[in-house]
Scaffold this motif. Sequence first.
Motif, PDB file in Angstrom:
ATOM      1  N   VAL A   1      41.957  41.815  33.285  1.00 16.95           N
ATOM      2  CA  VAL A   1      42.304  40.431  32.881  1.00 16.95           C
ATOM      3  C   VAL A   1      43.752  40.130  32.872  1.00 16.95           C
ATOM      4  O   VAL A   1      44.281  39.197  33.104  1.00 16.95           O
ATOM      5  N   ALA A   2      44.489  41.066  32.215  1.00 23.03           N
ATOM      6  CA  ALA A   2      45.834  40.927  32.181  1.00 23.03           C
ATOM      7  C   ALA A   2      46.787  40.634  33.251  1.00 23.03           C
ATOM      8  O   ALA A   2      47.434  39.717  33.343  1.00 23.03           O
ATOM      9  N   THR A   3      46.340  41.337  34.253  1.00 21.37           N
ATOM     10  CA  THR A   3      47.159  41.143  35.619  1.00 21.37           C
ATOM     11  C   THR A   3      46.508  39.821  36.231  1.00 21.37           C
ATOM     12  O   THR A   3      47.440  39.128  36.865  1.00 21.37           O
ATOM     13  N   LEU A   4      45.484  39.604  36.277  1.00 28.59           N
ATOM     14  CA  LEU A   4      44.997  38.217  36.804  1.00 28.59           C
ATOM     15  C   LEU A   4      45.667  37.037  36.312  1.00 28.59           C
ATOM     16  O   LEU A   4      46.266  36.029  36.754  1.00 28.59           O
ATOM     17  N   SER A   5      45.670  37.014  34.726  1.00 27.93           N
ATOM     18  CA  SER A   5      46.063  36.004  34.037  1.00 27.93           C
ATOM     19  C   SER A   5      47.743  36.101  34.025  1.00 27.93           C
ATOM     20  O   SER A   5      48.232  34.904  34.297  1.00 27.93           O
ATOM     21  N   GLU A   6      48.457  37.037  34.194  1.00 26.98           N
ATOM     22  CA  GLU A   6      49.794  36.981  34.473  1.00 26.98           C
ATOM     23  C   GLU A   6      50.143  36.593  36.004  1.00 26.98           C
ATOM     24  O   GLU A   6      51.341  35.725  35.905  1.00 26.98           O
ATOM     25  N   ALA A   7      49.279  37.018  36.691  1.00 28.93           N
ATOM     26  CA  ALA A   7      49.623  36.501  38.126  1.00 28.93           C
ATOM     27  C   ALA A   7      49.339  34.912  38.232  1.00 28.93           C
ATOM     28  O   ALA A   7      50.411  34.180  38.749  1.00 28.93           O
ATOM     29  N   ALA A   8      48.560  34.431  37.650  1.00 28.53           N
ATOM     30  CA  ALA A   8      48.340  32.821  37.566  1.00 28.53           C
ATOM     31  C   ALA A   8      49.432  32.131  36.765  1.00 28.53           C
ATOM     32  O   ALA A   8      49.742  31.160  37.316  1.00 28.53           O
ATOM     33  N   ARG A   9      49.887  32.667  35.489  1.00 33.99           N
ATOM     34  CA  ARG A   9      50.881  32.113  34.881  1.00 33.99           C
ATOM     35  C   ARG A   9      52.059  32.157  35.776  1.00 33.99           C
ATOM     36  O   ARG A   9      52.970  31.400  35.523  1.00 33.99           O
TER      37      ARG A   9
END
Length: 272
Positions: free
Chosen positions: A166-174
Amino acid sequence: MTTHSPAPSAVTRWGILGAVGVVFAIPIVAMIEFTLRKGLEGGYSADRWTALFTGQLDNSYRGVWVGLGNSVTLAIVTVVLVLMLLTPTMVLVDLRMPRLKRLLEFVCLLPISIPAIVLVVGLAPLYGVISRLAGSGVWTLALAYGILVLPFAYRALRTNLDAIDVATLSEAARASGAGWGTVMLRIIVPSLKRGLLAAAFITIAVVLGEFTIASLLSRVNLQTALLIVSKADPFTAVIFALLALAFAFILLLVIGRVGAGSPSSPTDRSTS
């Protein structure tokens, strides 16, 4: 050197599966046999099943349809309530407050160790207030059912959430300029599809089979309606109970198919 015990043979596995199947099949077969009895005259007949599926039941069975409609409404409201509150909370804890993960798990799993009748004793004063403010509609049971299904919904979502980064996905999107709403709805929720569906199906199965809370809080759902009908016609009441069991079994099969494959990780997606 670590030694591993050999896996059970195919005969052992099928033997265990057969024994478990017999344990579950005996009461179901007995229920089916009961619905086919003619009564004191003896013999068997499928007239009750035919009357049900051809719409020949009279108005004395109207309470069952009312209870079924109430249970379906409760299932929908409970699913929406639980998933809308639990999903963003779990994601927020994973991303921003990982130290609270154990506390959240404890709180979510706690209801499974509390009997339903004890929950009712604690919720009765609250429902007195709710009845004065929002009425005594059957939909208010969704609040109690949300607590009841919380452990099952949590485990379904947690299993899926632990399988994705979740952290990687959200950081990439942000980093791409997406807002938190977009991250949640277009990135995280699609990745949690299996967990969300499993949680929804388990919630529906639990709500359709719940009796204690609805009975003690004087609400009409499918199970309380079946109890009333069984006093006048136990045969038809058992038929409805069998259909509810069949529906719950179908839901469990769907859950098994949904959870059969593990969601791909970001690394897997990047290399595909």
